[in-house]
Design an enzyme around this catalytic site. Structure first.
Site, PDB file in Angstrom:
ATOM      1  N   HIS A  34      -1.353   5.240 -33.460  1.00  0.00           N
ATOM      2  CA  HIS A  34      -1.727   5.676 -31.925  1.00  0.00           C
ATOM      3  C   HIS A  34      -1.622   7.344 -31.952  1.00  0.00           C
ATOM      4  O   HIS A  34      -0.571   7.755 -31.848  1.00  0.00           O
ATOM      5  CB  HIS A  34      -1.281   5.287 -30.681  1.00  0.00           C
ATOM      6  CG  HIS A  34      -1.402   3.625 -30.585  1.00  0.00           C
ATOM      7  ND1 HIS A  34      -0.598   2.971 -29.916  1.00  0.00           N
ATOM      8  CD2 HIS A  34      -2.115   2.611 -31.255  1.00  0.00           C
ATOM      9  CE1 HIS A  34      -0.999   1.742 -29.669  1.00  0.00           C
ATOM     10  NE2 HIS A  34      -1.883   1.439 -30.858  1.00  0.00           N
TER      11      HIS A  34
HETATM   12  C1  LIG Z   1      -3.724  -0.071 -37.603  1.00  0.00           C
HETATM   13  C2  LIG Z   1      -3.971   0.348 -36.293  1.00  0.00           C
HETATM   14  C3  LIG Z   1      -4.079  -0.736 -35.232  1.00  0.00           C
HETATM   15  C4  LIG Z   1      -4.369   0.012 -33.945  1.00  0.00           C
HETATM   16  N1  LIG Z   1      -4.283  -1.116 -32.884  1.00  0.00           N
HETATM   17  C5  LIG Z   1      -4.805  -0.656 -31.679  1.00  0.00           C
HETATM   18  C6  LIG Z   1      -4.838  -1.755 -30.680  1.00  0.00           C
HETATM   19  O1  LIG Z   1      -4.531  -3.020 -30.918  1.00  0.00           O
HETATM   20  N2  LIG Z   1      -5.407  -1.507 -29.460  1.00  0.00           N
HETATM   21  C7  LIG Z   1      -5.914  -0.020 -29.272  1.00  0.00           C
HETATM   22  O2  LIG Z   1      -6.217   0.286 -27.963  1.00  0.00           O
HETATM   23  N3  LIG Z   1      -5.653   0.821 -30.158  1.00  0.00           N
HETATM   24  C8  LIG Z   1      -5.190   0.605 -31.529  1.00  0.00           C
HETATM   25  N4  LIG Z   1      -5.388   1.478 -32.519  1.00  0.00           N
HETATM   26  C9  LIG Z   1      -5.701   2.870 -32.277  1.00  0.00           C
HETATM   27  C10 LIG Z   1      -7.246   3.028 -31.954  1.00  0.00           C
HETATM   28  O3  LIG Z   1      -8.009   2.251 -33.028  1.00  0.00           O
HETATM   29  C11 LIG Z   1      -7.593   4.567 -32.088  1.00  0.00           C
HETATM   30  O4  LIG Z   1      -6.784   5.202 -31.206  1.00  0.00           O
HETATM   31  C12 LIG Z   1      -8.840   4.874 -31.759  1.00  0.00           C
HETATM   32  O5  LIG Z   1      -9.861   3.946 -32.705  1.00  0.00           O
HETATM   33  C13 LIG Z   1      -8.956   6.256 -31.798  1.00  0.00           C
HETATM   34  O6  LIG Z   1     -10.454   6.765 -31.751  1.00  0.00           O
HETATM   35  P1  LIG Z   1     -11.036   7.970 -31.846  1.00  0.00           P
HETATM   36  O7  LIG Z   1     -12.780   7.926 -31.393  1.00  0.00           O
HETATM   37  O8  LIG Z   1     -10.191   9.010 -31.420  1.00  0.00           O
HETATM   38  O9  LIG Z   1     -11.029   8.054 -33.522  1.00  0.00           O
HETATM   39  P2  LIG Z   1     -11.597   7.040 -34.681  1.00  0.00           P
HETATM   40  O10 LIG Z   1     -11.999   5.803 -34.006  1.00  0.00           O
HETATM   41  O11 LIG Z   1     -10.612   7.148 -35.781  1.00  0.00           O
HETATM   42  O12 LIG Z   1     -13.014   7.824 -35.067  1.00  0.00           O
HETATM   43  C14 LIG Z   1     -13.145   8.999 -35.663  1.00  0.00           C
HETATM   44  C15 LIG Z   1     -14.388   8.928 -36.768  1.00  0.00           C
HETATM   45  O13 LIG Z   1     -14.599  10.199 -37.055  1.00  0.00           O
HETATM   46  C16 LIG Z   1     -14.878  10.201 -38.268  1.00  0.00           C
HETATM   47  N5  LIG Z   1     -14.889  11.693 -38.723  1.00  0.00           N
HETATM   48  C17 LIG Z   1     -13.625  12.628 -38.827  1.00  0.00           C
HETATM   49  N6  LIG Z   1     -13.946  13.840 -39.182  1.00  0.00           N
HETATM   50  C18 LIG Z   1     -15.231  13.810 -39.468  1.00  0.00           C
HETATM   51  C19 LIG Z   1     -16.208  14.745 -39.857  1.00  0.00           C
HETATM   52  N7  LIG Z   1     -15.402  15.920 -40.141  1.00  0.00           N
HETATM   53  N8  LIG Z   1     -17.312  14.546 -40.027  1.00  0.00           N
HETATM   54  C20 LIG Z   1     -17.966  13.366 -39.865  1.00  0.00           C
HETATM   55  N9  LIG Z   1     -17.267  12.520 -39.291  1.00  0.00           N
HETATM   56  C21 LIG Z   1     -15.723  12.628 -39.229  1.00  0.00           C
HETATM   57  C22 LIG Z   1     -13.987   9.274 -39.078  1.00  0.00           C
HETATM   58  O14 LIG Z   1     -14.338   9.141 -40.108  1.00  0.00           O
HETATM   59  C23 LIG Z   1     -13.999   8.273 -37.979  1.00  0.00           C
HETATM   60  O15 LIG Z   1     -15.127   7.312 -38.182  1.00  0.00           O
HETATM   61  C24 LIG Z   1      -4.809   1.101 -33.680  1.00  0.00           C
HETATM   62  C25 LIG Z   1      -5.068   1.965 -34.792  1.00  0.00           C
HETATM   63  C26 LIG Z   1      -4.570   1.677 -36.202  1.00  0.00           C
HETATM   64  C27 LIG Z   1      -4.648   2.739 -37.231  1.00  0.00           C
END
Ligand SMILES: Cc1cc2nc3c(=O)[nH]c(=O)nc-3n(C[C@H](O)[C@H](O)[C@H](O)COP(=O)(O)OP(=O)(O)OC[C@H]3O[C@@H](n4cnc5c(N)ncnc54)[C@H](O)[C@@H]3O)c2cc1C
Ligand code: SF4
Lengths: 518, 189
Positions: free
Chosen positions: A439
């Site tokens: 997280h």
């Molecule tokens: C193993 C694991 C288990 C988890 N379990 C849970 C759970 O059970 N429940 C829960 O609520 N949360 C859980 N989480 C956390 C949750 O999944 C994340 O907090 C959430 O997905 C983050 O969302 P986000 O939109 O910030 O980023 P992300 O979902 O990581 O999305 C970011 C996206 O941006 C893309 N990107 C990055 N830089 C660039 C760029 N320069 N150009 C184009 N694309 C780019 C990436 O490739 C990615 O696809 C878990 C995380 C992990 C790793």
């Protein structure tokens, strides 16, 4: 011919010049939610995703193959500090929601009250309720089907019940999760409702377009306002460039990549908060050996959480993982590890503790664009880890465990309930503890005051009109529970505000939110 | 580097490490060293240059400094037989300096992830994970078919204010049951 909804590099030739109303960078929890919401509101929305698109059949049982395919840096990402904290970020369509455990928690009301008190009045429980509801319905936040829990979860349940500790049955974003225990490398059954199965189909149905393998490197600004992005199209045969012009730009690259992108573009420097306030809910693993088989092969990742100690910022949880990952639980190698696993693997239940952290780390861009992710677990948080691990050990012994394994170097094995005391008598140091986190939050936090954060209550950067952030980076602080529902609810709020602005010219800060003239 | 392979001497060290770490059982007659080494290399190939350099430095450290750090002589790691390599690695994993302990843990994890997620190893241990996954996918496909035409259940009460699990309610899944009554989908939760 209608435009493709998923555009891969081989569908196009040469450099790309595209335009749209809103360009969204990233297709994870935040990006996909904004994309679907705005596309359904009738805007022309383009999503750029650095990773590839993988359908259900592409998630195989080969761990290194999956790490290489869908994780950033092959999963070799680490926050440096007193003790290094490995973390995972996915890099694929659907982002980290593809590999997460699926737990769905609303932001605790106590936290929302705190945020409201900090002036973020739109983040109160009442105000966010409809966003939470929309999110939960879209991602199918449900309880597990009967019979899909598996032994790891059942042992955990028995221990907590024997001690009379509060348990919460997890809602997970799944439809008929069949307990394959493969969440971390992508769901092989299609049960997990990552954004790939929830928000993105809505986005595509509303006419949205998504380009894969597009790494955004530059945020294009004109007279201080964001007007597009450009970057590299990761075509395996030939490096190509793309440029997108848009009325508004939404960055949703996650709590590590978003601040790095801003820093590399020298944006948001005035506020002084980009990359700061990095919180990570560190975890430590705890496992237990039982006489009876646990059969961790079968069952879902996590069906319950023990909330008895949530007021202390401690969550205890089971966490079923495949054998390959289980190996990291033991500091033994070669034939000793092989013998241990041959003898015991059926009898080992894995779990862990999650701590609501007080410490804050940071993300920095070093010369040549090298990222530095820094996080130091504090002694105060370490105290919580020791208490939390001791309690999880107690829970496992109450469930009948023969011995318990911890992530503390000098206390790797606890042989009896009585031996738990040793953890308190000789508490392990931060440096002697192996952490892990999933997280990542707060590195471009939302604030009511332009001097206190990176984005305003609408998600627009205080310093850059037309540039919105909508991912885990904008969380105003740590929440103590799994964050995806919070991220999606905030993204929904940002999308709604942006939708309203696009109607009357993007980027117009309302008077009360305007940054005072420097 | 997309075409990364461990160069010269480093590959020897990496191979020695992998050879010592892959599972070996008397009644399992495969030597997995080369295949696992290839897989580890393929994974490292996905990492950025910075990590590749870091890993190469770690391997160099293990090769030459592992002996002195564990008071185990000056012989480089790649010149030791398997059992001695493991012994040295375990001593490093138990070293008083935390940064030193990290080396074998990180590299060991990389190798074990590959070795223990292989089909032949899982099969040998009686963990038919690939077959289990296929079976689960088929089961889910059937469940989804059965759902066709039924309204989706409403999400259950939000957590936080949620009713907690008690022994009496542990295996009661009212909301899911309601889902299977075609007329009750909307009230569920
Ligand atoms: C193993 C694991 C288990 C988890 N379990 C849970 C759970 O059970 N429940 C829960 O609520 N949360 C859980 N989480 C956390 C949750 O999944 C994340 O907090 C959430 O997905 C983050 O969302 P986000 O939109 O910030 O980023 P992300 O979902 O990581 O999305 C970011 C996206 O941006 C893309 N990107 C990055 N830089 C660039 C760029 N320069 N150009 C184009 N694309 C780019 C990436 O490739 C990615 O696809 C878990 C995380 C992990 C790793
Ligand atoms: S346990 Fe298996 S079936 Fe269930 S969501 Fe996770 S990967 Fe999918």
């Amino acid at each position: 011919m209608s435009p493709r909804t998923i555009v891969e590099p081989h569908h196009t030739r040469g450099d790309l010049y595209l335009s749209c109303d809103v360009v969204i960078v990233g297709s994870g929890a935040g990006g996909a939610t904004v994309a679907a919401t705005l596309a359904e509101a009738g805007h022309d929305v383009l999503v750029l995703e650095e990773g590839g698109h993988y359908a259900t059949e592409a998630y195989t049982a080969n761990i290194p193959e999956m790490l290489g395919k869908i994780m950033r840096d092959g999963g070799g990402t680490v926050a440096f500090g007193r003790s290094p904290v490995p973390y995972l970020e996915a890099k694929c369509v659907g982002g980290t929601t593809v590999v997460n455990g699926g737990m769905c928690w609303r932001t605790p009301e106590k936290i929302l009250d705190e945020w409201s008190e900090r002036g973020l009045v739109d983040l109160g429980a009442k105000a966010l309720d409809r966003h939470f509801t929309e999110v939960e319905e879209t991602i199918n936040a449900r309880h597990q089907d009967p019979g899909s829990h598996g032994g790891v979860n059942d042992r955990f349940y028995e221990g907590a019940t024997a001690l009379g500790w509060k348990l919460s049955r997890n809602r997970r974003n799944q439809v008929h999760c069949v307990g394959s225990n493969d969440c971390v490398t992508g769901c092989p059954s299609g049960a997990k409702q990552s954004t790939l199965q929830s928000w993105l189909p809505r986005f595509w149905a509303a006419g949205g377009r998504l380009h894969t393998h597009t790494r955004v490197e530059k945020i294009v600004t004109r007279r201080g306002r964001a007007v597009g992005v450009s970057g590299t199209l990761l075509d395996p045969y030939k490096k190509r460039r793309f440029t997108v012009r848009a009325r508004a730009v939404v960055i949703a690259c996650g709590a590590v990549q978003t601040p790095l992108l801003l820093q590399r573009n020298k944006l948001g420097r005035e506020c002084g908060h980009v990359g700061k306030h990095f919180t990570i809910h560190p975890n430590v693993k705890v496992a237990a050996l039982f006489d009876e088989p646990v059969n961790s092969l079968r069952g879902t990742h996590q069906a319950f959480q023990c909330t008895e100690f949530i007021d202390e910022g401690i969550l205890l949880a089971p966490g079923a993982i495949p054998l390959g990952f289980m190996t990291a639980m033991f500091p033994i190698f070669g034939s000793r590890l092989a013998e241990k696993l041959r003898r015991d693997h059926r009898h080992i239940a894995t779990g862990g503790v999650l701590v609501d952290d007080f410490a804050e780390g940071y993300i920095k861009t070093l010369p040549f664009g090298i990222p530095l992710v820094r996080y130091d677990v504090t002694d105060v948080d370490q105290g919580k880890f020791v208490r939390a691990a001791a309690r999880l050990a107690e829970l496992y012994f109450a469930a009948g465990a023969r011995e318990v394994y911890t992530a503390f170097h000098h206390h790797a094995v606890i042989e009896s309930p009585d031996a738990i005391k040793k953890l308190y008598a000789d508490p392990p140091r931060v440096e002697d503890t192996e952490y892990f986190t999933a997280h990542l939050m707060g590195t471009c936090r939302m604030s009511a005051d332009p001097h206190d954060g990176v984005v305003d209550p609408d998600g627009q950067m205080w310093d850059v009109p037309g540039l919105y952030l909508a991912d885990a980076s904008i969380m105003p602080g740590t929440i103590g529970v799994n964050p995806q529902v919070t991220i999606m609810a905030l993204a929904r709020l940002v999308a709604e505000r942006l939708d309203a602005r696009l109607g009357r010219g993007a980027g117009a800060h309302s008077v009360s939110m305007a940054r005072p003239a420097a | 580097m997309k075409d990364f392979v461990f160069p010269g001497r480093l590959r020897r060290t990496a191979r020695a490490l992998v050879a010592a770490m892959v599972p070996r059982w008397d009644d399992f007659d495969k030597d997995l060293t080369d295949e696992v080494l290839d897989e580890v290399e393929a994974l490292v190939r996905e990492m950025p240059l910075f990590n590749q350099i870091g890993l190469s430095l770690m391997l160099t450290g293990l090769e030459f400094a592992g002996g002195p750090l564990t008071l185990d002589g000056l012989r480089p790691l790649s010149s030791l037989e398997h059992a001695r390599v493991v012994e040295r690695i375990e001593r490093l994993a138990d070293h008083p300096v935390p940064q030193v302990r990290m080396l074998p843990m990180l590299l060991g994890t990389l190798i074990s992830f590959s070795a223990y997620s292989r089909e032949d190893v899982e099969q040998f241990l009686g963990l038919p994970r690939r077959a289990w996954r296929r079976d689960r996918k088929a089961l889910r496909d059937r469940l989804v078919q059965l759902d066709a035409g039924r309204p989706a259940p409403a999400p259950p009460t939000p957590l936080g204010g949620a009713p907690e699990v008690t022994p009496e309610t542990y295996l009661l899944f009212e909301d899911e049951r309601a889902h299977h009554r075609p007329d009750a989908g909307q009230e569920a939760g």
